[in-house]
Design an enzyme around this catalytic site. Sequence first.
Site, PDB file in Angstrom:
ATOM      1  N   GLN A   1       0.833  -1.207   0.000  1.00 63.09           N
ATOM      2  CA  GLN A   1       0.000   0.000   0.000  1.00 63.09           C
ATOM      3  C   GLN A   1       0.863   1.249   0.000  1.00 63.09           C
ATOM      4  O   GLN A   1       0.354   2.350  -0.157  1.00 63.09           O
ATOM      5  CB  GLN A   1      -0.885   0.024   1.248  1.00 63.09           C
ATOM      6  CG  GLN A   1      -1.995  -1.003   1.252  1.00 63.09           C
ATOM      7  CD  GLN A   1      -2.725  -1.067   2.581  1.00 63.09           C
ATOM      8  OE1 GLN A   1      -2.701  -2.093   3.240  1.00 63.09           O
ATOM      9  NE2 GLN A   1      -3.378  -0.003   3.000  1.00 63.09           N
TER      10      GLN A   1
ATOM     11  N   ARG B   1      -5.765   5.909  17.281  1.00 65.64           N
ATOM     12  CA  ARG B   1      -7.116   5.929  16.707  1.00 65.64           C
ATOM     13  C   ARG B   1      -8.125   5.335  17.695  1.00 65.64           C
ATOM     14  O   ARG B   1      -9.254   5.801  17.791  1.00 65.64           O
ATOM     15  CB  ARG B   1      -7.146   5.211  15.358  1.00 65.64           C
ATOM     16  CG  ARG B   1      -8.395   5.482  14.554  1.00 65.64           C
ATOM     17  CD  ARG B   1      -8.276   5.029  13.103  1.00 65.64           C
ATOM     18  NE  ARG B   1      -7.583   6.001  12.275  1.00 65.64           N
ATOM     19  CZ  ARG B   1      -8.125   7.126  11.793  1.00 65.64           C
ATOM     20  NH1 ARG B   1      -9.393   7.411  12.045  1.00 65.64           N
ATOM     21  NH2 ARG B   1      -7.414   7.952  11.070  1.00 65.64           N
TER      22      ARG B   1
ATOM     23  N   ALA C   1      -5.859   4.840   5.804  1.00 69.77           N
ATOM     24  CA  ALA C   1      -6.601   5.802   6.613  1.00 69.77           C
ATOM     25  C   ALA C   1      -7.772   6.413   5.835  1.00 69.77           C
ATOM     26  O   ALA C   1      -8.193   7.530   6.121  1.00 69.77           O
ATOM     27  CB  ALA C   1      -5.676   6.895   7.154  1.00 69.77           C
TER      28      ALA C   1
ATOM     29  N   PHE D   1      -6.613  -4.117   2.686  1.00 69.68           N
ATOM     30  CA  PHE D   1      -7.374  -3.909   3.919  1.00 69.68           C
ATOM     31  C   PHE D   1      -6.507  -3.484   5.099  1.00 69.68           C
ATOM     32  O   PHE D   1      -6.886  -3.670   6.253  1.00 69.68           O
ATOM     33  CB  PHE D   1      -8.192  -5.162   4.283  1.00 69.68           C
ATOM     34  CG  PHE D   1      -9.047  -5.674   3.150  1.00 69.68           C
ATOM     35  CD1 PHE D   1     -10.040  -4.868   2.613  1.00 69.68           C
ATOM     36  CD2 PHE D   1      -8.839  -6.926   2.600  1.00 69.68           C
ATOM     37  CE1 PHE D   1     -10.819  -5.307   1.548  1.00 69.68           C
ATOM     38  CE2 PHE D   1      -9.610  -7.376   1.531  1.00 69.68           C
ATOM     39  CZ  PHE D   1     -10.605  -6.572   1.002  1.00 69.68           C
TER      40      PHE D   1
ATOM     41  N   GLU E   1     -13.079   3.187   5.368  1.00 69.73           N
ATOM     42  CA  GLU E   1     -13.120   2.497   6.655  1.00 69.73           C
ATOM     43  C   GLU E   1     -14.355   2.735   7.516  1.00 69.73           C
ATOM     44  O   GLU E   1     -14.798   1.823   8.213  1.00 69.73           O
ATOM     45  CB  GLU E   1     -11.890   2.887   7.487  1.00 69.73           C
ATOM     46  CG  GLU E   1     -10.598   2.588   6.798  1.00 69.73           C
ATOM     47  CD  GLU E   1      -9.439   3.077   7.613  1.00 69.73           C
ATOM     48  OE1 GLU E   1      -9.157   4.290   7.580  1.00 69.73           O
ATOM     49  OE2 GLU E   1      -8.832   2.258   8.306  1.00 69.73           O
TER      50      GLU E   1
ATOM     51  N   GLU F   1      -0.086  -2.239   4.540  1.00 73.71           N
ATOM     52  CA  GLU F   1       0.383  -0.883   4.832  1.00 73.71           C
ATOM     53  C   GLU F   1       1.821  -0.950   5.327  1.00 73.71           C
ATOM     54  O   GLU F   1       2.675  -0.211   4.874  1.00 73.71           O
ATOM     55  CB  GLU F   1      -0.514  -0.192   5.869  1.00 73.71           C
ATOM     56  CG  GLU F   1      -0.031   1.229   6.161  1.00 73.71           C
ATOM     57  CD  GLU F   1      -0.903   2.038   7.105  1.00 73.71           C
ATOM     58  OE1 GLU F   1      -2.092   1.731   7.280  1.00 73.71           O
ATOM     59  OE2 GLU F   1      -0.383   3.019   7.672  1.00 73.71           O
TER      60      GLU F   1
ATOM     61  N   ARG G   1      -8.451  -2.205   8.187  1.00 66.75           N
ATOM     62  CA  ARG G   1      -9.617  -1.337   7.963  1.00 66.75           C
ATOM     63  C   ARG G   1     -10.317  -0.941   9.265  1.00 66.75           C
ATOM     64  O   ARG G   1     -10.906  -1.800   9.934  1.00 66.75           O
ATOM     65  CB  ARG G   1     -10.589  -2.071   7.038  1.00 66.75           C
ATOM     66  CG  ARG G   1     -11.541  -1.194   6.271  1.00 66.75           C
ATOM     67  CD  ARG G   1     -12.305  -2.056   5.308  1.00 66.75           C
ATOM     68  NE  ARG G   1     -13.012  -1.268   4.302  1.00 66.75           N
ATOM     69  CZ  ARG G   1     -13.659  -1.797   3.274  1.00 66.75           C
ATOM     70  NH1 ARG G   1     -13.697  -3.102   3.117  1.00 66.75           N
ATOM     71  NH2 ARG G   1     -14.260  -1.030   2.396  1.00 66.75           N
TER      72      ARG G   1
ATOM     73  N   PHE H   1      -8.590   0.443  11.839  1.00 68.38           N
ATOM     74  CA  PHE H   1      -7.341   0.852  12.471  1.00 68.38           C
ATOM     75  C   PHE H   1      -7.514   1.218  13.948  1.00 68.38           C
ATOM     76  O   PHE H   1      -7.137   2.298  14.393  1.00 68.38           O
ATOM     77  CB  PHE H   1      -6.789   2.061  11.685  1.00 68.38           C
ATOM     78  CG  PHE H   1      -5.299   2.259  11.740  1.00 68.38           C
ATOM     79  CD1 PHE H   1      -4.431   1.441  11.057  1.00 68.38           C
ATOM     80  CD2 PHE H   1      -4.765   3.330  12.458  1.00 68.38           C
ATOM     81  CE1 PHE H   1      -3.055   1.667  11.074  1.00 68.38           C
ATOM     82  CE2 PHE H   1      -3.385   3.558  12.488  1.00 68.38           C
ATOM     83  CZ  PHE H   1      -2.533   2.723  11.784  1.00 68.38           C
TER      84      PHE H   1
HETATM   85  N1  LUZ Z   1      -2.712   4.190   8.937  1.00 71.11           N
HETATM   86  C1  LUZ Z   1      -1.908   5.039   9.576  1.00 71.11           C
HETATM   87  C2  LUZ Z   1      -4.021   4.234   9.076  1.00 71.11           C
HETATM   88  O1  LUZ Z   1      -0.711   4.945   9.442  1.00 71.11           O
HETATM   89  N2  LUZ Z   1      -2.446   5.996  10.339  1.00 71.11           N
HETATM   90  C3  LUZ Z   1      -3.764   6.117  10.528  1.00 71.11           C
HETATM   91  O2  LUZ Z   1      -4.221   7.000  11.231  1.00 71.11           O
HETATM   92  C4  LUZ Z   1      -4.592   5.198   9.885  1.00 71.11           C
HETATM   93  N3  LUZ Z   1      -5.912   5.238  10.064  1.00 71.11           N
HETATM   94  C5  LUZ Z   1      -6.664   4.342   9.469  1.00 71.11           C
HETATM   95  C6  LUZ Z   1      -6.080   3.390   8.675  1.00 71.11           C
HETATM   96  N4  LUZ Z   1      -4.786   3.333   8.479  1.00 71.11           N
HETATM   97 MO1  MOS Z   2      -5.234   1.129   6.606  1.00 69.25          MO
HETATM   98  S1  MOS Z   2      -6.103   0.036   8.053  1.00 69.25           S
HETATM   99  O1  MOS Z   2      -3.949   0.490   5.885  1.00 69.25           O
HETATM  100  O2  MOS Z   2      -6.198   2.228   5.966  1.00 69.25           O
END
Ligand code: LUZ
Ligand code: MOS
Length: 761
Positions: free
Chosen positions: A192, A305, A504, A223, A707, A227, A337, A339
Amino acid sequence: MKGAHDAALNLRGMTAYIDDLPEPANALQATVKLSESARGRITRIDALAALALDPSVRVITAADVPGENQLGFTVADEPLLPEHEWEYWGQPLVLCLAQTRALARRAAELVRVEGEPLEPVFDPREAAARGEFILPPRTQSSGDVEKAVARASYVAEGRADSGGQEHVYLETQGAFAELVDGTRVRIVSSTQGATVVQRAAARVLGLPMNAVEVEARRLGGAFGGKEDQATSWACLAALGAFVTGRPVKLYLDRKTDMRATGKRHPYSSDFRISADKDGRILSFEADYYQNSGSSCDLSPGILSRTLFHACGAYRVPNVRITGYMCKTNLPSFTAFRGFGAPQAFFVIEAAIDALAAKMGLQAEEIKARNLVEEGDVTHYGMPLVGVRAREAWDRLTAQADWRRLRADIDAFNAAHPLEKLGAALIPNCFGISFTKLPMNQGGALVHVYQDGSVLVSTGAVEMGQQVARKIARVASSALGVPLDTVRVERTSTLTVANTVPTAASTGSDINGAAALAACEEIRGRIIAKATELTGLAAAELSFREGRLLCAGSDTGLSFRDLVAKCHEARIDLSAHGFYATPGLFYDAQAERGSPFAYHVYGAALVVARLDVLRGSYAIEKAVAVHDIARSLDPVVDRGQVEGAFAQGLGWATLEELVFSNEGRLLSDTLSTYKLPDAHFLSAGLDLDFLPESENPRAVLGSKAVGEPPLNYGIAGYFAVLDAIRAARPDARIPYDLPMTPEKALSALSGGLVGTRKRGNA
Ligand code: LUZ
Ligand code: MOS
């Protein structure tokens, strides 16, 4: 499907993922040897038998890493390959390369890694008791909870546990890497975040970032699982290529992927909630024990979060919450998803459920009385603007005729001893922006070619969510050209540098805005040329569907004509655009600020039908009213909301990670890990959008969508719980998500039928 790019290819089964790309004839296939216990100290690695298997076999260990053997940027706790200790069952210990995948796998089986066992810990509370934290605990507070509790009419406390969730992206983790000119490395990764991989690979290989090119062509789903956790596989492939000088492909089979990679964080939490005599919430307190797994990874961001979403979609004047990142010997839990927000929502929803029981009220009554309203200030000091929680709630309860539905369900239950219906409502309020402030930036590179066709590159990775389609729409609308003349290119560190992961929910917000800035710059140059050529006032000129209009009427000139004129006149038809989300700030010391650009609102209803003898249930009805503001693409958004709702229902009801008492993942195949399927939601999902309204805080008035709707799935848990209570009003049922049929049966039988042991995770 004009301009739809990947969507059309997907439908025709023509999308090429990494494993579909033809590889050079001299490529080596890679696999990893996984640890077979949860924790141990490495004493010896014996590769002799593996090497004897075939001359093409190479066994690569930590000692072969030319740069720094470290992937952890927040905390240096994640070696690419372990040197001294392994920290979870299924951790990659060595990399094996061979001419074919079968040989590489066989080689991995033959490598012997000897070690001494060390004592593992799996339970986050136990880890906390031992002081095993990834980083120190974090507390947020507002008001005075003790005072509030002292004057409250009702106080409820309890514990709520939620399980992890396997990503089950359709495409497993993988990467291809090769040396270029013997000095640089090129990586195609299922990530990602192209830059995330580039930075880590540069560190591991001891190269500057300009010697590492990373391409993310498209992913078969992610999802959140890609990341941070696509990185190690990309780095392993790059390491293999670097050491051997040959191209290397590393592609995980499903079981290896499920064993070796992180999932959604399980949480175990304690709560206390208080309310006045009318059910207005006075205070909320919680301790969140996040099971972070073996390394830091994204755990701090996820905990952030969680803390920001502690109060769900409710106004709570007095708050005190603490989050603990507990280090355990399980695969490092990671982004998924939502987070950390769904985990927080579950706790406050459980707390309200417990409060309702104390008050002898329906939980929905309490929810309706406490929804966030315009101008409310969150417990971390952010004023909420453009709040649509009540609008969504009212619309949903009116459409579903909630009171009548409730009465009908109660009547049905009174008449049916062996079958029960249950229902639950949940409101939504989800903050949009990366919780880590520097991540809220993005770039784009836009080229307009001489023939008027447009090419856009951004940091946004296409993973099935149709971000490319949305960005194409932004470019098409900004330039005033037909959608099918815009192409969105794959993500590469060569075209856009320093990208943040597509995560995010901000993919189209950030990258769309950067593309918009670049398009506007080019458009300005073309309009200036048009003014010069026609003598018409720039303010009157616009492009629509590729035609130049003056005060709305056609000038006889096209975008394409003017582009050709610009080119002849040596005007630059390319631009770089950049976007940094404005208005964000946060004081980490004070735990106060405005970490989000805006919030997304909505509400959902789930009705479940329970078989009292079997504990099995069906989702009878799933309805959401959701806020997409002014959508960039309502069809895409519909798909996102439906998918997230279904995925949330899966997490809340079916999907259960099972670890043995020794920390081995038992649910490591798709036959032992139950996912929602077409039958699960055979009743369909009823989706309504709130009336269009322009969101001033995102590109072209839109709102992020990926999300927030996952939270709706939590209503599935409470709907089944409600049905169980209709059968067993006396049952004491712990808040323990997911509510699998097994757990439902156990509750229905008063514990006579036990649930399988979940390990301690
Ligand atoms: N990834 C991240 C995320 O690095 N920071 C975030 O705040 C976040 N929020 C949702 C999904 N991925
Ligand atoms: Mo994220 S949970 O890689 O938006």
